[in-house]
Design a protein around this motif. Structure first.
Motif, PDB file in Angstrom:
ATOM      1  N   HIS A 375       0.707  -1.192   0.154  1.00 34.72           N
ATOM      2  CA  HIS A 375      -0.060   0.100   0.114  1.00 34.72           C
ATOM      3  C   HIS A 375       1.000   1.227  -0.138  1.00 34.72           C
ATOM      4  O   HIS A 375       0.558   2.229  -0.848  1.00 34.72           O
ATOM      5  CB  HIS A 375      -0.918  -0.032   1.175  1.00 34.72           C
ATOM      6  CG  HIS A 375      -1.833   1.112   1.200  1.00 34.72           C
ATOM      7  ND1 HIS A 375      -3.262   1.209   1.071  1.00 34.72           N
ATOM      8  CD2 HIS A 375      -1.658   2.390   1.847  1.00 34.72           C
ATOM      9  CE1 HIS A 375      -3.804   2.292   1.283  1.00 34.72           C
ATOM     10  NE2 HIS A 375      -3.044   3.121   1.713  1.00 34.72           N
ATOM     11  N   HIS A 379       1.677   4.710  -2.695  1.00 35.67           N
ATOM     12  CA  HIS A 379       1.657   5.925  -2.731  1.00 35.67           C
ATOM     13  C   HIS A 379       2.935   6.578  -3.084  1.00 35.67           C
ATOM     14  O   HIS A 379       3.315   7.672  -3.569  1.00 35.67           O
ATOM     15  CB  HIS A 379       1.415   6.223  -0.827  1.00 35.67           C
ATOM     16  CG  HIS A 379       0.075   6.231  -0.541  1.00 35.67           C
ATOM     17  ND1 HIS A 379      -0.724   6.898  -1.098  1.00 35.67           N
ATOM     18  CD2 HIS A 379      -0.337   5.529   0.626  1.00 35.67           C
ATOM     19  CE1 HIS A 379      -2.126   6.469  -0.337  1.00 35.67           C
ATOM     20  NE2 HIS A 379      -1.644   5.723   0.699  1.00 35.67           N
ATOM     21  N   GLU A 403      -5.680   7.468  -2.941  1.00 27.12           N
ATOM     22  CA  GLU A 403      -5.626   6.053  -2.617  1.00 27.12           C
ATOM     23  C   GLU A 403      -6.175   5.217  -3.706  1.00 27.12           C
ATOM     24  O   GLU A 403      -6.322   4.043  -3.596  1.00 27.12           O
ATOM     25  CB  GLU A 403      -6.844   5.705  -1.458  1.00 27.12           C
ATOM     26  CG  GLU A 403      -6.653   6.533  -0.119  1.00 27.12           C
ATOM     27  CD  GLU A 403      -5.323   6.191   0.608  1.00 27.12           C
ATOM     28  OE1 GLU A 403      -4.964   4.967   0.247  1.00 27.12           O
ATOM     29  OE2 GLU A 403      -4.903   6.993   1.427  1.00 27.12           O
ATOM     30  N   SER A 406      -2.349   3.353  -4.187  1.00 28.07           N
ATOM     31  CA  SER A 406      -2.082   2.405  -2.966  1.00 28.07           C
ATOM     32  C   SER A 406      -2.966   1.132  -3.120  1.00 28.07           C
ATOM     33  O   SER A 406      -2.497   0.084  -2.636  1.00 28.07           O
ATOM     34  CB  SER A 406      -2.405   3.129  -1.658  1.00 28.07           C
ATOM     35  OG  SER A 406      -3.634   3.814  -1.665  1.00 28.07           O
TER      36      SER A 406
HETATM   37 ZN   LIG Z   1      -3.172   5.009   1.908  1.00 31.51          ZN
END
Ligand SMILES: [Zn+2]
Length: 589
Positions: A375, A379, A403, A406
């Motif tokens: 995740h 990012h 998001e 991620s």
């Molecule tokens: Zn996140």
């Protein structure tokens, strides 16, 4: 450990950057009153803002990341606070900029941008500021609103005090005769690990009873939030609170309405999952306190050395260059991996402009920790690509797209792990992880967004807000989502009172869901067996990452092939869940 010398070689160098930023801030004040002078002076001011911005990243992150290495270090903490004080001065020294820019007619600035091409770089920033301006009032109106601002956080502050400082955790007795003081952490632990259903029920009921005991107070506080939102929306001339919340990012209200409607139509795989859970857990009754317990016992451990090459392999589909960048992240001192005394808890990716992203983990060898790594790596790659491709002014991205990379990295990693899982048990563990994350990041968040929208609409229609009304909305939603696969649990209708987002940041949570839907839509192309579809999908996805914050989020996603105004984009999540639940059913046979 990470190597922060890439930001500053020493505290001396940091001190130098700090002084440089200080000087930039001082000299920025002297630009006040010059903006209307013409394209050159405006461009100069924009460039000075960029210089302050770049220095701010460096000065802030060096101190803040050092602090997170060991939060017991008072000396570092003092330096970090020193930066915060400097930022407050920066804010004051530049507060004249937007009003002065907005006083110039937009048409004039547009002509300047035609004539003077370097200024055109700032076109989107300028247009976005004027767009925001549409609902700014005259001076008198703004002054009045600024007076009202002081009281606007009272409901949330009271909520925070009531749920933390003044909260007395109940003590409960568990099956083994154990007495437990039920903090939130304890409560989560019991729901996620305690295989005795009676214990989970005891914990759930005790935890929600505290909210039920104060239901009228919570309802009054939430009414305060709703009334404030409606006051601000009306004062600024918006049609509704939702319009007001979405205007800044230029998102049409139909996006949220479509999200809510289509998600409700797609609850069938969610219900199938819970039916499966009920059967596998072998419980006579199945309630909300049974949804977090693992279906399969697993205590697999993954060492960091072992998972690094997996994470690299899992992104092979995104191309050699992307894969090499992930390797660089592992070998280049970007990651602070293990738990340490005094180290900050949790995990994050820090976008340090001018250097490279840094990641803080507390890697404890569980499956969750491995997915967290995937995740945060998503990012970081977003940051890396955006920072390399964009000028400073557009290097940052909004939560509305944040998001996507991620969760997409997590999806790729899941595919990779499923492919190499060799027992049905391993597959079941992975599938449950993926399904739970769709249930909690997508379905639950959309249900929350639905609750917020319904509550705000009642206020907009001059309807009363009471604890009964709010619990009525919530239990209605539970029925719509879970139908009869979940047995009735009266205290579940109090859930609204314990969701801090409702009180702190209204109309925020839907963004988790739109990101999730975008990822599901993108993954359809990335998983495609048709090579043209797949490579087109990869190219569009990577351009989305490179685009950073250079446009409104909906427009950026659209160029990546994700149209959030279309029901099909939202349906992609239900299809994905459907596929995963079928696989889980097979793995558990
Ligand atoms: Zn996140």
């Amino acid at each position: 450990m990470w190597d922060l010398s890439h930001i500053c070689k020493s505290w001396d160098e940091w001190q130098g950057s700090y002084r440089e930023l200080d000087a930039e801030i001082e000299s920025f004040k002297s630009r006040q009153g010059t903006l209307a002078g013409g394209p050159e002076t405006l461009l100069d001011a924009f460039r000075a803002m960029d210089r302050m911005g770049v220095l701010s990243y460096r000065v802030w992150y060096y101190a803040s990341l050092r602090y997170d290495e060991d939060q017991r270090n008072n000396e570092v903490n003092a330096r970090r606070q020193q930066v915060q004080i400097l930022f407050a001065r920066e804010h004051q020294a530049s507060s004249w900029f937007n009003p002065e820019l907005l006083a110039i007619p937009l048409d004039t600035i547009r002509q300047w941008m035609e004539r003077h091409t370097p200024l055109a770089l700032y076109r989107f920033a300028i247009e976005a500021l004027f767009h925001e301006q549409e609902h700014v009032l005259d001076e008198q109106g703004e002054r009045l609103l600024s007076y009202a601002n002081r009281s606007s956080s009272v409901s949330h502050d009271s909520y925070a005090a009531l749920t933390t400082a003044d909260m007395k955790p109940p003590t409960i007795a568990l099956g083994g005769g154990n007495q437990v003081a039920l903090s939130y952490g304890q409560y989560r632990a019991i729901l996620e690990t305690n295989r005795n259903q009676a214990d989970r029920a005891t914990a759930y009921r005790a935890f929600h009873q505290v909210y039920a005991d104060n239901r009228n107070t919570y309802a009054a506080l939430y009414n305060g939030v709703l009334q404030r939102d409606w006051f601000h929306a009306r004062a600024r001339g918006y049609e509704s609170t939702l319009d007001a919340a979405l205007h800044g990012n230029n998102i049409p209200t139909s996006v949220v309405e479509t999200l809510i409607k289509v998600t409700k139509e797609g609850v069938a795989p969610l219900r199938r999952y819970h039916q499966l859970r009920r059967r596998v857990l072998g419980v006579d009754s199945y309630r909300l306190f049974d949804v977090s317990i693992p279906l399969v016992e697993h205590d697999a451990r993954y060492t960091y050395d072992e998972v690094m090459p997996w994470i690299v392999d899992s992104v092979a589909g995104l191309g050699d260059e992307y894969q090499q960048q992930v390797r660089d992240a592992f070998s280049g001192g970007w990651i602070d991996v293990f738990e340490n005394t005094g180290k900050r808890s949790g995990a994050y990716s820090a976008p340090v402009y001018g250097t490279h992203p840094y990641m803080l983990l507390n890697f404890n060898e569980t499956l969750d920790a491995v997915f967290t790594l995937a995740h945060e790596m998503g990012h970081s790659m977003h940051t890396l690509l955006a920072h390399r491709a964009q000028p400073f002014v557009y290097a940052g991205y909004t939560i509305f797209v944040a998001e996507v990379p991620s969760t997409l990295n997590e999806a790729l990693f899941l595919d990779f792990m499923l492919e190499r899982a060799d027992t049905a048990n391993q597959r079941a563990v992975l599938l449950q992880h993926a399904i739970d994350s769709i249930a909690s990041t997508f379905y639950t968040q959309v249900m929350f967004a639905d609750f917020e929208l319904q509550a705000h609409r009642l206020v907009e229609q001059d309807q009363p807000i009471t604890a009964e009304v709010l619990s009525g909305i919530y239990s209605g939603l539970l029925r719509e989502y879970y139908g009869n696969v979940m047995d009735d649990e009266p205290l579940s209708s109090m859930t609204w009172a314990r969701i801090p987002h409702f009180f702190s940041t209204p109309y925020y949570v839907y963004q988790y869901a739109t990101c999730f839907a975008s990822t599901a839509r993108l993954m359809q192309d990335l998983r495609s067996s048709d090579l043209t579809t797949k490579s087109g999908g990869v190219d569009r996805y990577l351009s989305l990452l490179r685009a950073g914050g250079s446009g409104y989020p909906m427009a950026l996603l659209k160029t990546a092939g994700v149209d959030l105004s279309q029901p099909d984009t939202v349906r992609a999540v239900a299809s994905e869940l459907d596929m995963l639940v079928s696989q889980l059913e097979a793995a558990l046979k």
